[in-house]
Design a protein around this motif. Structure first.
Motif, PDB file in Angstrom:
ATOM      1  N   SER A   1      -9.140 -26.959 -79.786  1.00 21.65           N
ATOM      2  CA  SER A   1      -9.024 -25.848 -80.729  1.00 21.65           C
ATOM      3  C   SER A   1      -7.665 -25.169 -80.606  1.00 21.65           C
ATOM      4  O   SER A   1      -7.021 -24.834 -81.614  1.00 21.65           O
ATOM      5  CB  SER A   1     -10.147 -24.838 -80.471  1.00 21.65           C
ATOM      6  OG  SER A   1     -10.005 -23.722 -81.320  1.00 21.65           O
TER       7      SER A   1
ATOM      8  N   TRP B   1      -4.741 -24.914 -83.707  1.00 21.14           N
ATOM      9  CA  TRP B   1      -4.117 -23.701 -84.249  1.00 21.14           C
ATOM     10  C   TRP B   1      -2.634 -23.624 -83.913  1.00 21.14           C
ATOM     11  O   TRP B   1      -1.842 -23.051 -84.667  1.00 21.14           O
ATOM     12  CB  TRP B   1      -4.837 -22.468 -83.720  1.00 21.14           C
ATOM     13  CG  TRP B   1      -6.222 -22.344 -84.273  1.00 21.14           C
ATOM     14  CD1 TRP B   1      -7.395 -22.513 -83.621  1.00 21.14           C
ATOM     15  CD2 TRP B   1      -6.555 -22.051 -85.638  1.00 21.14           C
ATOM     16  NE1 TRP B   1      -8.456 -22.347 -84.466  1.00 21.14           N
ATOM     17  CE2 TRP B   1      -7.967 -22.057 -85.724  1.00 21.14           C
ATOM     18  CE3 TRP B   1      -5.827 -21.783 -86.786  1.00 21.14           C
ATOM     19  CZ2 TRP B   1      -8.640 -21.799 -86.908  1.00 21.14           C
ATOM     20  CZ3 TRP B   1      -6.506 -21.541 -87.969  1.00 21.14           C
ATOM     21  CH2 TRP B   1      -7.890 -21.537 -88.021  1.00 21.14           C
TER      22      TRP B   1
ATOM     23  N   ALA C   1      -6.225 -14.807 -94.174  1.00 15.99           N
ATOM     24  CA  ALA C   1      -7.584 -15.121 -93.725  1.00 15.99           C
ATOM     25  C   ALA C   1      -7.589 -16.252 -92.703  1.00 15.99           C
ATOM     26  O   ALA C   1      -8.330 -16.226 -91.714  1.00 15.99           O
ATOM     27  CB  ALA C   1      -8.445 -15.502 -94.931  1.00 15.99           C
ATOM     28  N   LEU C   2      -6.736 -17.272 -92.918  1.00 16.72           N
ATOM     29  CA  LEU C   2      -6.664 -18.384 -91.967  1.00 16.72           C
ATOM     30  C   LEU C   2      -6.130 -17.921 -90.620  1.00 16.72           C
ATOM     31  O   LEU C   2      -6.648 -18.310 -89.561  1.00 16.72           O
ATOM     32  CB  LEU C   2      -5.769 -19.484 -92.560  1.00 16.72           C
ATOM     33  CG  LEU C   2      -5.639 -20.770 -91.734  1.00 16.72           C
ATOM     34  CD1 LEU C   2      -6.988 -21.464 -91.631  1.00 16.72           C
ATOM     35  CD2 LEU C   2      -4.616 -21.711 -92.362  1.00 16.72           C
TER      36      LEU C   2
ATOM     37  N   LEU D   1      -8.803 -15.914 -88.747  1.00 14.72           N
ATOM     38  CA  LEU D   1      -9.823 -16.784 -88.180  1.00 14.72           C
ATOM     39  C   LEU D   1      -9.326 -17.475 -86.913  1.00 14.72           C
ATOM     40  O   LEU D   1     -10.020 -17.534 -85.893  1.00 14.72           O
ATOM     41  CB  LEU D   1     -10.244 -17.829 -89.216  1.00 14.72           C
ATOM     42  CG  LEU D   1     -11.258 -18.887 -88.738  1.00 14.72           C
ATOM     43  CD1 LEU D   1     -12.566 -18.234 -88.341  1.00 14.72           C
ATOM     44  CD2 LEU D   1     -11.476 -19.938 -89.824  1.00 14.72           C
TER      45      LEU D   1
ATOM     46  N   THR E   1      -8.957 -14.947 -84.006  1.00 16.76           N
ATOM     47  CA  THR E   1     -10.258 -14.531 -83.480  1.00 16.76           C
ATOM     48  C   THR E   1     -10.883 -15.622 -82.612  1.00 16.76           C
ATOM     49  O   THR E   1     -11.421 -15.345 -81.532  1.00 16.76           O
ATOM     50  CB  THR E   1     -11.203 -14.185 -84.643  1.00 16.76           C
ATOM     51  OG1 THR E   1     -10.600 -13.166 -85.452  1.00 16.76           O
ATOM     52  CG2 THR E   1     -12.534 -13.676 -84.119  1.00 16.76           C
ATOM     53  N   LEU E   2     -10.808 -16.865 -83.065  1.00 16.84           N
ATOM     54  CA  LEU E   2     -11.375 -17.954 -82.278  1.00 16.84           C
ATOM     55  C   LEU E   2     -10.628 -18.150 -80.955  1.00 16.84           C
ATOM     56  O   LEU E   2     -11.251 -18.453 -79.925  1.00 16.84           O
ATOM     57  CB  LEU E   2     -11.352 -19.253 -83.082  1.00 16.84           C
ATOM     58  CG  LEU E   2     -12.273 -19.289 -84.319  1.00 16.84           C
ATOM     59  CD1 LEU E   2     -12.110 -20.606 -85.056  1.00 16.84           C
ATOM     60  CD2 LEU E   2     -13.720 -19.084 -83.915  1.00 16.84           C
TER      61      LEU E   2
END
Length: 220
Positions: A65, A69, A106-107, A110, A113-114
């Protein structure tokens, strides 16, 4: 505080590269329809996502992950730098680029936050220390008992076992005598219809009674 900061060529290069990348992201966002403070917020969003992903990778190199990102933020930064280098007409930005710029907040939210709230791998706990060995039993110091000798009870006599009777000696019968006796026994069975007994075999062969009994036992 400022005395601990050492200004060198690497720091100056980092400041220049960061400023240029920041300006390119601002210009691209402004060309895509984001004006005012919104155009300046886009570079901050991209760089913060890049830093958050990098901090995550420093603690977990195999975190897929974090790598995802990190690559997204890096592509956004490099894409803005390449697009503003004359390859894209900033006066006529295509619709798909406007959609990407409009959907970036928004991306980025997200992804941030992750990265922040994703649980980290549990740190291995140290193995418990082995328990201390039990203290040996205390030794009682009794000088008055040192000279005393322990009393040893006399051993009880063991009753004698009864002697086993000696096995009777078995006479050794020669094989030739056994063959001859078998012929005599066969002839006696043919004539009388019954097996030969010890007395008859002894009388026929003229041998001792024990030897005749051993031969009859082999012929049975």
């Amino acid at each position: 505080m400022f005395r601990s900061i050492r200004i060198d060529a690497v720091l100056i290069q980092a400041v220049i590269a960061g400023a240029l990348s920041f300006a390119h992201l601002h210009d691209l966002a402004e060309a895509a329809g984001q004006s005012g403070w919104k155009a300046w917020a886009y570079p901050v969003s991209v760089d913060l996502l890049l830093v958050a992903a990098w901090r995550r990778l420093r603690g977990a190199r195999r975190d897929r992950s974090a790598w995802t990102w990190f690559v997204i933020a890096l592509v956004a930064s490099l894409g803005a730098n390449v697009a503003t280098a004359g390859l894209l007409d900033l006066a006529n930005v295509p619709a798909w680029l406007r959609i990407l710029v409009a959907g970036w907040p928004a991306l980025a939210f997200l992804g941030g936050t992750l990265l922040v709230h994703q649980p980290t791998q549990p740190t291995p706990t140290a193995a418990p220390a082995p328990a201390a060995a039990a203290d040996p039993a205390p030794v009682i110091d009794r000088p008055d008992l040192a000279d005393e000798e322990p009393e040893i009870a006399p051993a009880e006599p063991v009753p004698a076992l009864p002697e086993a009777p000696a096995p009777a000696s078995v006479p050794v019968v020669p094989p030739a005598l056994v063959d001859h006796a078998r012929k005599v026994a066969t002839e006696h069975r043919t004539r009388t219809g019954s097996d030969i007994d010890t007395a008859t075999l002894r009388a026929r062969l003229g041998i001792p009674e024990d030897l005749a009994g051993a031969i009859v036992a082999q012929l049975a």
